[in-house]
Structures are given as C-alpha cells and as structure tokens.
Scaffold this motif. Structure first.
Motif, PDB file in Angstrom:
ATOM      1  N   PHE A  50       1.094  -1.279  -0.397  1.00 18.96           N
ATOM      2  CA  PHE A  50       0.114   0.151   0.237  1.00 18.96           C
ATOM      3  C   PHE A  50       1.275   1.686   0.141  1.00 18.96           C
ATOM      4  O   PHE A  50       1.863   1.504   1.008  1.00 18.96           O
ATOM      5  CB  PHE A  50      -0.864   0.869   1.442  1.00 18.96           C
ATOM      6  N   GLN A 139      -5.227   9.609   1.831  1.00 16.96           N
ATOM      7  CA  GLN A 139      -4.482   8.804   0.652  1.00 16.96           C
ATOM      8  C   GLN A 139      -5.686   9.076  -0.150  1.00 16.96           C
ATOM      9  O   GLN A 139      -5.888   9.421  -1.306  1.00 16.96           O
ATOM     10  CB  GLN A 139      -3.927   7.647   0.257  1.00 16.96           C
ATOM     11  N   GLN A 140      -7.077   8.878   0.187  1.00 17.03           N
ATOM     12  CA  GLN A 140      -8.515   9.167  -0.001  1.00 17.03           C
ATOM     13  C   GLN A 140      -8.266  10.382  -0.732  1.00 17.03           C
ATOM     14  O   GLN A 140      -9.430   9.963  -2.252  1.00 17.03           O
ATOM     15  CB  GLN A 140      -8.848   8.993   0.342  1.00 17.03           C
ATOM     16  N   SER A 143      -4.185  11.743  -3.146  1.00 12.57           N
ATOM     17  CA  SER A 143      -4.005  10.738  -4.205  1.00 12.57           C
ATOM     18  C   SER A 143      -2.950  10.385  -5.804  1.00 12.57           C
ATOM     19  O   SER A 143      -3.256  11.888  -5.512  1.00 12.57           O
ATOM     20  CB  SER A 143      -5.773  10.128  -5.255  1.00 12.57           C
ATOM     21  N   LEU A 343     -12.505   2.686  -0.404  1.00 14.36           N
ATOM     22  CA  LEU A 343     -11.538   2.618   0.632  1.00 14.36           C
ATOM     23  C   LEU A 343     -11.651   3.044   1.511  1.00 14.36           C
ATOM     24  O   LEU A 343     -11.694   4.412   1.205  1.00 14.36           O
ATOM     25  CB  LEU A 343      -9.801   2.552  -0.123  1.00 14.36           C
ATOM     26  N   SER A 345     -10.731   4.225   6.418  1.00 13.24           N
ATOM     27  CA  SER A 345      -9.996   4.267   7.161  1.00 13.24           C
ATOM     28  C   SER A 345     -10.187   5.041   7.868  1.00 13.24           C
ATOM     29  O   SER A 345     -10.655   5.888   8.185  1.00 13.24           O
ATOM     30  CB  SER A 345      -8.194   4.777   6.600  1.00 13.24           C
ATOM     31  N   TYR A 367      -6.801   0.326   7.179  1.00 13.58           N
ATOM     32  CA  TYR A 367      -7.577   0.449   6.100  1.00 13.58           C
ATOM     33  C   TYR A 367      -8.398  -1.338   5.994  1.00 13.58           C
ATOM     34  O   TYR A 367      -8.597  -1.837   6.380  1.00 13.58           O
ATOM     35  CB  TYR A 367      -6.572   0.474   5.244  1.00 13.58           C
ATOM     36  N   GLY A 369     -10.375  -1.931   2.548  1.00 15.64           N
ATOM     37  CA  GLY A 369     -10.809  -2.063   0.836  1.00 15.64           C
ATOM     38  C   GLY A 369      -9.958  -2.918   0.077  1.00 15.64           C
ATOM     39  O   GLY A 369      -9.246  -3.578   0.685  1.00 15.64           O
ATOM     40  N   SER A 374      -5.702   2.376  -7.168  1.00 14.76           N
ATOM     41  CA  SER A 374      -4.501   3.651  -6.125  1.00 14.76           C
ATOM     42  C   SER A 374      -4.738   2.510  -4.713  1.00 14.76           C
ATOM     43  O   SER A 374      -4.998   4.134  -4.030  1.00 14.76           O
ATOM     44  CB  SER A 374      -5.503   4.909  -6.262  1.00 14.76           C
ATOM     45  N   THR A 375      -5.416   1.653  -4.744  1.00 15.75           N
ATOM     46  CA  THR A 375      -5.471   1.288  -3.436  1.00 15.75           C
ATOM     47  C   THR A 375      -4.294   0.166  -2.554  1.00 15.75           C
ATOM     48  O   THR A 375      -3.110   0.718  -3.033  1.00 15.75           O
ATOM     49  CB  THR A 375      -7.262   0.880  -3.106  1.00 15.75           C
TER      50      THR A 375
END
Length: 402
Positions: A50, A139-140, A143, A343, A345, A367, A369, A374-375
C-alpha cells in the motif's frame, strides 16, 4: 539507477551552494529556507503493498529533504525555486517549484512558471509534514491519481468583507510528465488545465476553501493500449473505446478547518468525474479532530473513498468459440485490474512538538478496501485471494523546518 543517483548528487550540491551563498554573502534580497522529514512505515499484511509499504520496515517511501530560495529582484518582482531530494524510487528528485512572482500591491499577486497544482487545502505544503497533524495525509484525497505540479500562470486577488478575509485564484497551464501509482510510472499529458480557488478566513478561526478544476488528459498505459488495439482489430470497437485513457476530467473540492488554541476540527471533500475506466467517478472525503495537550497533540481521522461502477461495453460474446472466450475473459480482467476500489480508513495519530522547528509523530491507520489501481496491490496472484481487504499501516516520523 545511475541517473537517479546523479540527480540526487546534483541536488545535494545545489543545497550546499545555496547554503554557502546564504552564509557567505548574507544578501538581504535572498531568503533561504527548507524542510525535511524522516519517516518509517510498516504494513501488517504480507499479501499486499500500500503506497509502497509492505510488511518490511522501510524509510524510503516518504523521507525527503528540500530547500527553497526566494530572491527579491525588485520591490514587486521575485523568483522562487524549490529543490527536493526524495528517497522514493517512484518520485524524481530535482526542481519542484520554479516561478516568477509579480505583486503590484497588497491585493494582487501574479505567478508564472512551474508551480504546485492547488487541488487541496494542503497542496502548497503537502511535502512539509511539519505543517499538518498527519504523517500521511488521507490517501483518499491526496491521491497519486493527481499530478502535483503544473506549468502555467496564476492570478490571486485578496480582499476583505467585514470580518472575512478572502482570496480568489484563477490559473491555467499544462503538465507533461509521469503519474505514479501501484509502484509504476505512466507518461501523462495534461492540457487546457483551468481552475478557480476560493479561500476565506472568518473571524480568525474558521478557514473555508472551495475549488473547481477541469482539463484534458492523456495517460499512456501501454498494456491497456495494446489490448485495446487487439480488440479494435477483432472488430470490437466499442469495447476498445471503453478502455480509453484520454478525455476530460472535472474536479470539485470543498473544505473547512476550525482552530482554537487547544483543539481543531477539519473536513475536506472532493469529487472527480471523467469517462475513463481508470476513474469514472470518485467521491472522497475526510473528517478530523485534534486536541492539544501542549506540547502533545492527539488527532483522529476518518476518511472514505467511494467509486462508481464501471460501465462495460459487453459486446464480446462468450461461449461461441475459445478465441472469443479468451478475449471476453481478458477484457473483464483488464477492467478489474484497472478500476479504482473503495477505501475506508481510521487514523489515530500523536504529535510531539519538541521545539519550534522540530516535531515527532507516530500514527496507526486501519484500512478497509479492495485491491485496486489506487489502493492495495497484490504481491502475487495467490496473495490476491488470501487478502481479506483489511490492513494496518504503522508509521513514525520526524519533521523539521529551517
């Protein structure tokens, strides 16, 4: 490897040069500042990675050192350059910013050159970990889908309305470089970039921000382009077109931060819309709260990323012959491998301000997801089936400015 090593050596030499200029000449027109961070992280799952983290402790993903030089050419014109040395193999070291500023008065500011793309509230200080509570911003939102710099021009107008201090920024430009995610780099062209940003400070405690960005983009994912050409050659044009990595995207953003002496609250929201399988529609947000036990700050953050379902062409017949079956399976596999994944978190973090320019941080993020572009990235095909879509990321770090 040699090219990257040479780049970092050059950056270190430039750091030494600028520092020597500051010490030796003490030019009043030249202001030298800098920042850095040393961050270690560990992911507690051996099936996936990740953001470059795996189940082996590493310092290489977010550790960096940067120096910024601001030189006042005249009373109204200045030049700014920021040099950055990064330990992440997926990110180039070198010139991060390089732009000319013209400020005719206190209300107007114009800039031209290579600048940070103002997607988020913390865009300008995204690399300056000392400026915010987290080790890793959520990160959501923050990104790898998005590009950090652009080359162009911007104009900012500042004004006041009673207790409200506000500004509006208009900018336009382009970007030509690489987008990095899942430990891979993809050539990316961004044209006709246009955006507007509204900022407001209400009563000294409440910060409000909203923005809109639109642009044309082209992303070169060679394996997808090759497969799309195979589909086109087989007569499945609609399926081939559904795999396009070029078009237009629109980004909407809004956020608010409320700060008191002993606590703060924050919220930020973003929506990305396009017509590609990579990111057809993504909505993300976070809410954060922090409390200060001087010099310790404890913060808690919930973040969420919600994706739309990909609309498939579904024109390849299945069960007619083995060749078409292979195309059908390959098409659906490509969709699965390139789609974004939801995702969620929850992050608990602690910050200790050991001095006016040094802070130590520790945080753990849980996390939830699926595997997506992107995850999480599966480390092997068998690991993809073993992954239960839950993992914890542990990080510690030291942040400093000078």
């Amino acid at each position: 490897m040699c090219k990257r090593l040479h780049s970092r050596i050059v950056v270190c030499l430039l750091f030494a040069f600028f520092c020597s200029v500051n010490v030796s000449f003490a030019d009043e027109k030249l202001n030298i500042s800098g920042f850095g961070r040393l961050v270690a992280g560990y992911l507690d799952d051996n099936n996936v990675s990740f953001e470059g983290y795996t189940n082996e402790l590493t310092f290489s993903e977010q550790s960096l050192l940067a120096i910024q030089a601001d030189y006042q050419l005249t009373d109204t014109v200045s030049v700014t350059s920021q040099l950055l040395a990064h330990n992440n193999a997926e990110r180039d070291s070198g010139i991060e910013w390089f732009y000319l500023s013209y400020q005719p008065n206190a209300n107007w500011l114009f800039k031209a050159g290579k600048m940070r793309t103002p997607f988020y509230h913390y865009s300008d200080v995204m690399d300056v970990g000392f400026a915010y509570a987290w080790i890793s911003p959520p990160q959501q939102l923050y990104s790898a889908f998005l590009f950090n710099q652009y080359e162009g021009i911007s104009g900012i107008h500042r004004f006041a309305l009673g207790p409200v201090s506000a500004s509006v920024e208009l900018y336009t430009g382009s970007y030509n470089g690489d987008t990095s995610f899942q430990q891979k780099r993809y050539p990316t062209d961004i044209d006709n970039l246009r955006g507007i940003v509204l900022n407001a400070l209400v009563g000294g405690n409440l910060k409000l921000r909203s923005s809109f960005i639109t642009a044309d983009f082209s992303l070169d994912l060679e394996e997808i382009t090759t497969f799309a050409n195979i589909l086109r050659g087989a007569g499945f044009v609609e399926s081939a077109n559904s795999l396009t990595m070029e078009g237009e995207f629109d980004i909407y953003q809004a956020g608010a931060i409320y700060e008191e002496f002993d606590y703060h609250l924050a919220w930020e929201w973003m929506k990305i819309s396009s017509k590609t399988i990579l990111a057809p529609k993504i909505t993300s947000y976070y809410v954060q709260g922090g409390y200060v036990f001087d010099p310790i700050t404890v913060n808690l953050t919930f973040a969420n990323l919600i994706t739309s379902e990909v609309e498939t062409a579904n024109e390849i017949p299945f069960g007619v012959n083995p060749g078409l079956d292979q195309l059908f399976i390959a098409y659906n596999t490509t969709l699965q491998r390139t789609k974004a994944s939801d995702l969620k978190s929850v992050t608990l973090g602690v910050r200790w301000d050991a001095g006016v320019n040094v802070a130590f941080k520790a945080e753990v993020t849980h996390y939830q997801g699926g595997i997506g572009i992107s995850t999480f990235e599966a480390l092997s095909e068998s690991a993809a089936f073993a992954f239960d879509e839950r993992a914890n990321l542990y990080q510690i770090g030291m942040e400093f400015v000078f």
